[in-house]
Design an enzyme around this catalytic site. Structure first.
Site, PDB file in Angstrom:
ATOM      1  CG  ASP A 114      -7.230  30.590  15.075  1.00  0.00           C
ATOM      2  OD1 ASP A 114      -6.798  30.976  16.260  1.00  0.00           O
ATOM      3  OD2 ASP A 114      -7.504  31.057  14.616  1.00  0.00           O
TER       4      ASP A 114
ATOM      5  CB  CYS B 228       0.685  25.389  11.218  1.00  0.00           C
ATOM      6  SG  CYS B 228      -0.182  25.114  12.496  1.00  0.00           S
TER       7      CYS B 228
ATOM      8  CB  SER C  30      -7.357  27.916   8.898  1.00  0.00           C
ATOM      9  OG  SER C  30      -6.426  28.179   8.755  1.00  0.00           O
TER      10      SER C  30
ATOM     11  CB  CYS D  36      -0.051  31.614  17.136  1.00  0.00           C
ATOM     12  SG  CYS D  36       0.605  30.089  16.732  1.00  0.00           S
ATOM     13  CG  ASP D  37      -3.660  32.092  13.623  1.00  0.00           C
ATOM     14  OD1 ASP D  37      -2.543  31.557  13.542  1.00  0.00           O
ATOM     15  OD2 ASP D  37      -4.429  31.370  12.676  1.00  0.00           O
ATOM     16  CE  LYS D  38      -7.751  35.228  14.414  1.00  0.00           C
ATOM     17  NZ  LYS D  38      -7.192  33.199  14.415  1.00  0.00           N
TER      18      LYS D  38
ATOM     19  CD  GLU E 151      -9.236  30.314  11.535  1.00  0.00           C
ATOM     20  OE1 GLU E 151      -8.701  31.510  11.196  1.00  0.00           O
ATOM     21  OE2 GLU E 151      -8.597  29.363  11.833  1.00  0.00           O
TER      22      GLU E 151
END
Length: 552
Positions: free
Chosen positions: A78, A193, A468, A119-121, A442
């Site tokens: 992202d 992150c 985010s 990570c995110d998704k 985002e």
């Protein structure tokens, strides 16, 4: 075992021949077949270390008497996708990942899955797939990266060392030389992150849900502990497959309400609203935005992690990680005692947890009084919208300002970069919702620029897009109905007064109802921005944010 359908009997001679071609020995043909769904990618910093974790998982599977098969699924960073058209693909990739895992597992009749994510998704996509298929599965999240550090700047993160630093540079607070030094030092290793952003929030909630082993969420991506957890997860999945322990036995209404409670106590990413609802939908579990709303009225935050404070995931891990959070919440009778894949209930995990109360206090000792996340309702968002309360200064819980409207993130960024936004403005970014974007981009670039330029407490930003997990400030997202569906956000004009009240959980456009009816009658019908390709299919089938932006 499920895999018997591809390896047992005379009629399966061709299948066994192909499996032998893939390296399966005759002696291991009767072992449980375990897929390792790996989201390894050279493009995504959170995933670059997964080749080593794949090996550790494989070792664990074979040590426990299983047969491992690695296959790949997509991953989007992202941070790299942020601020341009590529971000439109981030949220849709969640459903693509779920489809990929489902397709491979079902086509090859696997007995179990290790879902290697970070990570995110990717993590929610894999959880959705696990519930859809409902075969034994365990998640391994690859872990956070090390904190950054350069001269004059201690404990840098991806946000403070880059996104917000851009705003500081434009304001003249740091030199170009400092900016470039921070850029180079902000992300010093493999891993997600460093703050309680979307990736780490989802990792923590997955662990609390019981779908990954204790300390998996917070142990560093480059630590020996992470390698051991990967090995142990490989061992565990063989046991789960032999005993046919399925995700549906772990992910229940009770464990998902525990997950929401922890989410509110941690004050992580607002993206968890979308993913929790989508996961519940995949498992036909009765969880809705009302659960968040209800629990947010009786759960307060216990700890603030970056971007809401200077503490990072490294600090969180050393303070006891998710088991310490469970211990804190159990002390106030806020959790149900649910099962986990580790074989221990969460109450048993709490009993054995170590907790540094200077960072993660017991619930009754927390200095906070509000949940870290809130749902807001009002005439501007009849279907609801969300705000990361943990990232808002308490002096800003009530904010009223003048609207400045933009029909895309790019237009808003231009205004910010050219000092067209002033104190007291409410930036409205619309036509960025699930359908309107499409893909619900985002908004970390504009929110970080606001903070970096010193406007984080002086301006608000609302959008039918999303934020985010690294966002902080008076930022309201997931506005439903979105502009593309004719929502009130599409009717706002420059200069209109907008009132945000976190204390009463309300958001309202202060324009008479009769005027809004006139504006609605003059609103041009929305045309889909994408006419072909994956995003066109997504836009035609995606549901609103208050239903998790699921795809039907």
């Amino acid at each position: 075992m499920r895999s018997d359908s591809i390896k047992k009997g005379i009629s399966r001679t061709p299948h066994r021949g192909l499996l032998m071609a893939a390296g399966v020995s005759k002696s291991n043909m009767n072992a449980p077949f375990i897929g390792i769904a790996s989201s390894f990618s050279d493009l995504v910093p959170g995933h670059i270390g997964m080749r080593d974790l794949e090996r550790q998982i494989e070792k664990g599977i074979h040590s426990a008497g299983g047969q491992a098969f690695v296959f790949g699924v997509p991953a989007v960073c992202d941070g790299i996708a942020m601020g341009h058209s590529g971000m439109r693909y981030s949220l849709p990739s969640r459903d693509l990942i779920a489809d990929c895992v489902e397709t491979v597992a079902e086509a090859h009749q696997l007995d179990g899955l290790v879902l290697l994510s970070n990570c995110d998704k990717i993590t929610p996509g894999m959880l959705i797939a696990a519930l859809r298929i409902d075969i034994p599965a365990i998640i391994v999240t690859a872990g956070p990266m090390l904190d950054g550090e350069c001269q004059g700047h201690h404990k840098l993160t991806m946000v403070t060392g880059s996104f917000e630093a851009v705003g500081q540079y434009r304001k003249g607070e740091i030199s170009e030389e400092e900016l470039l030094a921070m850029e180079e030092a902000s992300c010093p290793s493999a891993g997600s992150c460093q703050g309680m952003y979307t990736a780490n929030t989802l990792a923590c909630l997955t662990e609390l849900l019981g779908m990954s082993l204790p300390y998996c969420a917070s142990s560093s991506a480059v630590s020996a502990q992470k390698r051991r957890i990967a090995f142990d997860s490989g061992m565990k999945i063989v046991e789960l497959a032999k005993n046919n322990i399925k995700p549906s036995a772990i992910i229940t209404k009770e464990s998902m309400r525990n997950m929401i409670t922890a989410d509110l106590a941690l004050g992580g990413s607002t993206n968890t609203f979308l993913h929790t609802l989508a996961i519940a939908n995949a498992g036909n579990i009765d969880i809705s935005l009302k659960d968040f709303d209800e629990l947010s009225k009786r759960v307060h935050q216990i700890v603030k992690i970056n971007p809401s404070s200077t503490l990072t995931m490294a600090d969180f891990h050393y303070a006891g990680g998710v088991p310490a959070v469970i211990k804190s919440l159990v002390s106030a009778n806020l959790l149900s005692d649910t099962k986990t894949l580790s074989g221990k209930s969460i109450f048993e995990i709490a009993d054995n947890a170590q907790i540094d109360t200077s960072i993660i206090p017991y619930y009754k000792d927390s200095k906070y009084t509000k949940a870290g996340l809130s749902v807001l309702y009002g005439n501007l968002a009849q279907g609801g919208c969300v705000i990361k309360t943990s990232g808002v200064d308490s002096d800003c819980y009530e904010f009223c300002g003048n609207a400045k409207t933009f029909d895309s993130e790019e237009d808003a960024m231009y205004a910010l970069e050219n000092d067209l936004i002033q104190e007291g403005d409410v930036i409205v970014i619309r036509y960025e919702g699930p359908k309107g974007g499409p893909g619900m981009r985002e908004m970390l670039a504009p929110t970080s620029l606001l903070v970096g330029k010193g406007l984080g407490k002086k301006c608000a930003l609302i959008t039918d897009g999303r934020f985010s997990g690294a966002t902080r400030g008076i930022c309201v997202g997931h506005v439903v109905p979105e502009a593309a569906e004719g929502g009130v956000i599409a009717l706002i004009k420059d200069g209109d007064k907008i009132q945000i009240n976190i204390n009463t959980q309300e958001i309202n456009l202060l324009v008479p109802e009769e005027e809004l009816k006139i504006r609605k009658s003059n609103l041009e019908p929305f045309e889909l921005k994408c006419k072909s390709g994956y995003l066109a299919k997504y836009a035609k089938n995606v549901q609103d944010a208050s239903h998790g932006a699921i795809v039907l």
